[in-house]
Design a protein around this motif. Structure first.
Motif, PDB file in Angstrom:
ATOM      1  N   UNK A  42     -91.010 -31.793  -4.892  1.00 49.79           N
ATOM      2  CA  UNK A  42     -91.192 -31.203  -3.571  1.00 49.79           C
ATOM      3  C   UNK A  42     -92.477 -31.630  -2.861  1.00 49.79           C
ATOM      4  N   UNK A  43     -93.350 -32.264  -3.598  1.00 51.44           N
ATOM      5  CA  UNK A  43     -94.604 -32.637  -2.936  1.00 51.44           C
ATOM      6  C   UNK A  43     -94.485 -33.945  -2.160  1.00 51.44           C
ATOM      7  N   UNK A  44     -93.352 -34.638  -2.334  1.00 51.17           N
ATOM      8  CA  UNK A  44     -93.226 -35.892  -1.602  1.00 51.17           C
ATOM      9  C   UNK A  44     -91.743 -36.274  -1.482  1.00 51.17           C
ATOM     10  N   UNK A  45     -91.303 -36.426  -0.238  1.00 46.56           N
ATOM     11  CA  UNK A  45     -89.996 -37.020   0.044  1.00 46.56           C
ATOM     12  C   UNK A  45     -90.202 -38.099   1.090  1.00 46.56           C
ATOM     13  N   UNK A  46     -89.202 -38.989   1.198  1.00 48.56           N
ATOM     14  CA  UNK A  46     -89.315 -40.097   2.136  1.00 48.56           C
ATOM     15  C   UNK A  46     -88.142 -40.084   3.108  1.00 48.56           C
ATOM     16  N   UNK A  47     -88.468 -40.391   4.359  1.00 49.96           N
ATOM     17  CA  UNK A  47     -87.454 -40.597   5.388  1.00 49.96           C
ATOM     18  C   UNK A  47     -87.475 -42.080   5.744  1.00 49.96           C
ATOM     19  N   UNK A  48     -86.369 -42.762   5.466  1.00 49.37           N
ATOM     20  CA  UNK A  48     -86.279 -44.189   5.790  1.00 49.37           C
ATOM     21  C   UNK A  48     -85.673 -44.320   7.184  1.00 49.37           C
ATOM     22  N   UNK A  49     -86.441 -44.930   8.096  1.00 46.34           N
ATOM     23  CA  UNK A  49     -86.052 -44.979   9.516  1.00 46.34           C
ATOM     24  C   UNK A  49     -85.956 -46.433   9.970  1.00 46.34           C
ATOM     25  N   UNK A  50     -84.915 -46.725  10.737  1.00 45.72           N
ATOM     26  CA  UNK A  50     -84.728 -48.066  11.307  1.00 45.72           C
ATOM     27  C   UNK A  50     -85.431 -48.109  12.661  1.00 45.72           C
TER      28      UNK A  50
ATOM     29  N   UNK B 276     -86.712 -49.962  16.337  1.00 42.13           N
ATOM     30  CA  UNK B 276     -85.986 -50.717  17.374  1.00 42.13           C
ATOM     31  C   UNK B 276     -85.864 -52.206  17.083  1.00 42.13           C
ATOM     32  N   UNK B 277     -86.828 -52.770  16.355  1.00 46.23           N
ATOM     33  CA  UNK B 277     -86.747 -54.188  16.016  1.00 46.23           C
ATOM     34  C   UNK B 277     -86.026 -54.395  14.689  1.00 46.23           C
ATOM     35  N   UNK B 278     -85.324 -53.340  14.188  1.00 49.40           N
ATOM     36  CA  UNK B 278     -84.529 -53.345  12.954  1.00 49.40           C
ATOM     37  C   UNK B 278     -85.382 -53.466  11.691  1.00 49.40           C
ATOM     38  N   UNK B 279     -86.671 -53.256  11.799  1.00 51.00           N
ATOM     39  CA  UNK B 279     -87.505 -53.170  10.604  1.00 51.00           C
ATOM     40  C   UNK B 279     -87.410 -51.757  10.037  1.00 51.00           C
ATOM     41  N   UNK B 280     -87.811 -51.603   8.769  1.00 50.29           N
ATOM     42  CA  UNK B 280     -87.705 -50.314   8.081  1.00 50.29           C
ATOM     43  C   UNK B 280     -89.079 -49.653   8.012  1.00 50.29           C
ATOM     44  N   UNK B 281     -89.104 -48.330   8.310  1.00 46.27           N
ATOM     45  CA  UNK B 281     -90.325 -47.551   8.223  1.00 46.27           C
ATOM     46  C   UNK B 281     -90.094 -46.364   7.297  1.00 46.27           C
ATOM     47  N   UNK B 282     -91.032 -46.154   6.328  1.00 45.11           N
ATOM     48  CA  UNK B 282     -90.935 -45.021   5.412  1.00 45.11           C
ATOM     49  C   UNK B 282     -91.917 -43.934   5.861  1.00 45.11           C
ATOM     50  N   UNK B 283     -91.398 -42.719   6.006  1.00 45.55           N
ATOM     51  CA  UNK B 283     -92.218 -41.580   6.430  1.00 45.55           C
ATOM     52  C   UNK B 283     -92.334 -40.626   5.245  1.00 45.55           C
ATOM     53  N   UNK B 284     -93.575 -40.382   4.790  1.00 43.55           N
ATOM     54  CA  UNK B 284     -93.848 -39.527   3.639  1.00 43.55           C
ATOM     55  C   UNK B 284     -94.050 -38.078   4.102  1.00 43.55           C
ATOM     56  N   UNK B 285     -93.284 -37.135   3.489  1.00 46.32           N
ATOM     57  CA  UNK B 285     -93.352 -35.730   3.887  1.00 46.32           C
ATOM     58  C   UNK B 285     -93.468 -34.844   2.653  1.00 46.32           C
ATOM     59  N   UNK B 286     -93.953 -33.603   2.874  1.00 45.47           N
ATOM     60  CA  UNK B 286     -94.071 -32.607   1.813  1.00 45.47           C
ATOM     61  C   UNK B 286     -93.028 -31.521   2.043  1.00 45.47           C
ATOM     62  N   UNK B 287     -92.174 -31.303   1.026  1.00 45.06           N
ATOM     63  CA  UNK B 287     -91.076 -30.355   1.188  1.00 45.06           C
ATOM     64  C   UNK B 287     -91.585 -28.936   1.369  1.00 45.06           C
ATOM     65  N   UNK B 288     -92.561 -28.538   0.571  1.00 46.49           N
ATOM     66  CA  UNK B 288     -93.064 -27.164   0.645  1.00 46.49           C
ATOM     67  C   UNK B 288     -93.624 -26.856   2.015  1.00 46.49           C
ATOM     68  N   UNK B 289     -94.384 -27.812   2.589  1.00 42.98           N
ATOM     69  CA  UNK B 289     -94.961 -27.561   3.924  1.00 42.98           C
ATOM     70  C   UNK B 289     -93.875 -27.485   4.985  1.00 42.98           C
TER      71      UNK B 289
END
Length: 811
Positions: free
Chosen positions: A414-422, A424-437
């Protein structure tokens, strides 16, 4: 007194004269009142019993006849269905595939031709004419049944001897109207209030129809009049590849020309009622008019014929409409005009909203493309959630909403999850989030807005734990792979494997372990521990296992499970026996079983060994000499069979014995008949192979007495009538199959042949060899001109060489 007597005498004479006069008057037939009123006459008891008996017998025979008729009708219906199916398959195999939609109706039996007059109940719109036969049946209070034929004058006569009914004119009337007219006419002459009436077309007249134009089989056809123009076209196999299905003309002498449209019939089959025909009517199929092709995302892609002002909207309707995945913004029309090909883009969505239509030309190809772009209004969540998968991306939806819908597991990190986002230029971005927060504070920065195609991954805690397997093999009850744990000892692993088997007693355990060197390389270390007679491991009670350890529990060398063999046949004590020692032989086992009986046929004994098959066994030689090569060591699963004594010899194969020869000839004839019924070469080869196998397994044979020390030719001459040379039998193909399974063939040396000796229970077999005929190449015609020219050229060359040699050698 005399006056009164005279009066009585005169009165008596008068009555006698009147009675005589009445008796001489002829009887007048009377109409049975029950035919009109429906009442039953009162009969004397005897007559009533007689009538009831006759009526019961009549009803019983009628019931039996009805059951027989029902069964006959079922059988006839099944036969007709089979015939129609055969006809449909034959047509589909001989006629080309339909080019225009609607042509296939006449080729795949979607429309049937009623070629027998009793195949169909007439439709209410059927027009009656002279020659048609009607069946009129009334039951209930009144019993009435009659078959009436429409005469040349157009009348039918419903009268019977007991009931006079005026004639009824029905020529040219519809069958439904005639049914009502007959019911009304009979109601005037009998009680119909509690009765039922049924009027059917019992027989239809035949008419001649002329079919011309673009059909496969034009000509004149004689068919029952119950057929409409649709059915009649089936007789000619329907329109050809270029025949019209929209503008078929039906020409009659007494009616205006009718236009038959197959597409209207497909959407409304009731219009067939308008196309009944008369004798000598013509059906003309012209060339197809405007034909367009529809492809792509429609329910019925095909080529369609259009008429009059029909265009794009109409042809899409004929094609069954658009498929669910049809892309309406741009459909394409490929057109050939002015000696060039062009493509026209059409916004079908806008066209369908308007009252306009797109005009199509002959040869146009309409392509409705499917929607190729995948849906994007979703986000994905996977990993340590209760309901992983895709979720609808609603407006202003945040990650907390998706986590609540999917449900976070206890085992999630729960201290770290990732959101993989495409991007506009079709590159991949990983967003690090905390589940508890995210879950504790809705306004947290981690509770971000989601976008289309976002992929959320929640990790399991177990994903960050190394997993190692341990191997347990050998004499344990449950060998296999087991998950390593730092707290798992050798004793624990053996317990998980359900303990050590008894065959491992006084053996040892071997453990192979990987040792990591300082330089990063590995080596294998082998550890051994003894197993005592109580199946305990000595000295390793608290031995802890490490990753990749492999534990092998060895089986004791001297431990063997009991191995059994079987004895069957002429043995004093047949049955199952256990092998006492590894070196026990066949003779030892026979002695344990009490030996052979007096009628044992030792030469015919057989040994079947598991995984090896039949083994030739000569027990007679084993009995004489225990050192014989046939005195085999016993193995588990061996089965020895000793048959009863056989004093016969079998003769089979190509011999002249009448029984064997006739039976083989009959089988060959039956085989030829079976081959004639087969169509493919593969089926014929399979049948020949199966027949050959059957002949080898169970040959036709004759059994004869055994003669001591005689060869195979003796039996063939004395009992088999010699060798059948006509069917390929030869002396060099003689062989003897002995009772123990061994075989000896005829041996040849120069011009001499030595035929094998025959023993009891043997079979003398004369084989035949089928020689393949060589295919000779066809002889070519001799070119005499070329031959003579070449011959003269060779002679001239020879004479020239000879003259030169003479000149060179002359003095």
């Amino acid at each position: 007194m005399y006056r009164n007597l005279t009066r009585l005498t005169c009165l008596f004479l008068f009555f006698g004269f009147c009675a005589k006069l009445v008796a001489q008057i002829p009887s007048i037939p009377m109409i049975d009142p029950t035919r009109v009123s429906g009442e039953k006459p009162i009969l004397p008891d005897a007559e009533a019993k007689t009538e009831n008996s006759e009526k019961a017998n009549t009803m019983k025979s009628a019931e039996d006849k009805t059951k027989a008729d029902i069964e006959a009708d079922k059988e006839k219906l099944k036969k007709d269905e089979d015939e129609k199916e055969i006809l449909a398959k034959k047509r589909l195999s001989t006629l080309p595939e339909a080019k225009i939609w609607g042509q296939n109706f006449f080729r795949d039996q979607s429309i049937s031709l009623f070629d027998r007059t009793r195949d169909l109940r007439a439709l209410p719109s059927y027009l009656l004419n002279s020659g048609d036969e009607l069946s009129v049946t009334v039951w209930g209070v009144v019993d009435f049944s009659k078959a009436v034929t429409i005469g040349l004058d157009g009348y039918i006569d419903l009268s019977i001897p007991e009931l006079m009914v005026p004639r009824l004119y029905v020529k040219g009337m519809k069958f439904g109207d005639v049914q009502e007219a007959i019911k009304e006419r009979l109601a005037n002459h009998m009680n119909m209030r509690s009765s039922f009436i049924d009027v059917q077309l019992n027989y239809s007249r035949n008419i001649t129809i002329n079919i011309t134009g673009e059909v496969f089989n034009p000509g004149s056809y004689s068919i029952p009049a119950v057929n409409t123009a649709f059915n009649a076209l089936v007789a000619a196999a329907g329109p050809s590849q270029i025949g019209s299905v929209r503008n078929i003309k039906v020409v009659s002498s007494n009616k205006a020309t009718r236009i038959l449209d197959i597409y209207k019939f497909a959407t409304n089959p009731n219009i067939a009622d308008e196309f009944f025909m008369s004798n000598n009517d013509y059906i003309f199929v012209p060339l197809a008019g405007r034909v367009v092709d529809v492809k792509g995302s429609v329910k019925r892609p095909f080529s369609y014929e259009l008429i009059d002002d029909e265009n794009l909207k109409d042809v899409l309707l004929y094609a069954g409409g658009l498929s669910a995945d049809a892309y309406l913004r741009n459909i394409q029309v490929r057109r050939y005009s002015n000696n060039e090909e062009s493509i026209i883009d059409i916004d079908l969505a806008e066209l369908l909203k308007s009252n306009k239509d797109f005009t199509l030309l002959n040869g146009d190809i309409i392509t409705v493309s499917p929607i190729k772009e995948a849906y994007t209004n979703y986000v994905t969540i996977q990993g340590a959630v209760k309901l992983p998968g895709e979720y609808e991306l609603k407006p202003s939806i945040k990650i907390k909403d998706i986590l609540q819908q999917s449900g976070i597991m206890i085992s999630a990190v729960k201290d770290r999850i990732y959101v993989k986002r495409i991007q506009p230029d079709f590159s991949i971005k990983y967003i690090n989030l905390n589940v508890d927060s995210v879950m504790n504070d809705e306004n947290s920065e981690s509770n971000i807005l989601l976008r289309a195609l976002d992929d959320i991954e929640v990790k399991f805690k177990s994903d960050f734990v190394d997993k190692y397997n341990l191997k347990l093999d050998g004499a344990v009850r449950k060998p296999g792979m087991y998950l390593h744990s730092d707290s798992l000892s050798l004793a624990d692993l053996i317990y998980l494997g359900n303990g050590i088997k008894n065959e491992a007693a006084l053996s040892f355990i071997e453990i192979s372990r990987i040792i990591l060197n300082q330089d990063g390389t590995t080596k294998t270390e082998i550890l051994q521990y003894k197993i005592d007679d109580s199946l305990r491991v000595a000295g390793a009670e608290m031995f802890m296992l490490k990753p990749y350890d492999q534990v092998f529990i060895r089986q004791s060398k001297g431990f063997e499970l009991p191995k059994n063999v079987e004895l069957d046949g002429e043995i004093y004590f047949p049955g199952t026996y256990t092998i006492k020692a590894k070196n026990e032989r066949v003779s030892d086992l026979i002695n344990r079983a009490g030996g052979f009986t007096e009628i044992a046929f030792l030469e015919g004994a057989k040994l079947y060994r598991k995984d090896e098959g039949y083994v030739i066994l000569n027990l007679a030689e084993v009995k004489k000499d225990t050192n014989s090569r046939f005195n085999y060591f016993l193995k588990e699963g061996d089965k020895i069979t000793v048959p009863k004594i056989k004093d016969l010899v079998s003769i089979a194969g190509r011999i002249n014995h009448p029984y064997v020869k006739e039976k083989s000839e009959i089988q060959e004839i039956e085989l030829k008949v079976k081959l004639l019924k087969l169509q493919t070469e593969i089926e014929k080869e399979e049948l020949l192979a199966y027949d050959k196998i059957e002949q080898m397994k169970n040959p036709d044979k004759v059994n004869v007495p055994y003669h001591k020390k005689k060869s195979a030719t003796f039996y063939l001459k004395k009992y088999a009538g010699g060798i059948d040379r006509i069917n390929g039998g030869r002396k060099k193909h003689i062989y003897v199959r002995y009772a123990d399974g061994s075989v000896q063939k005829t041996k040849s040396f120069l011009c001499f042949k030595k035929h094998p000796k025959v023993e009891k229970g043997a079979m003398v077999y004369v084989d035949s060899r089928t020689r393949l005929k060589k295919q000779r190449e066809p002889r070519k015609a001799i070119d005499w001109q070329t031959t003579i020219r070449d011959t003269f050229a060779i002679l001239t060359s020879g004479l020239t060489i000879y003259a030169l040699i003479r000149a060179a050698t002359a003095p």
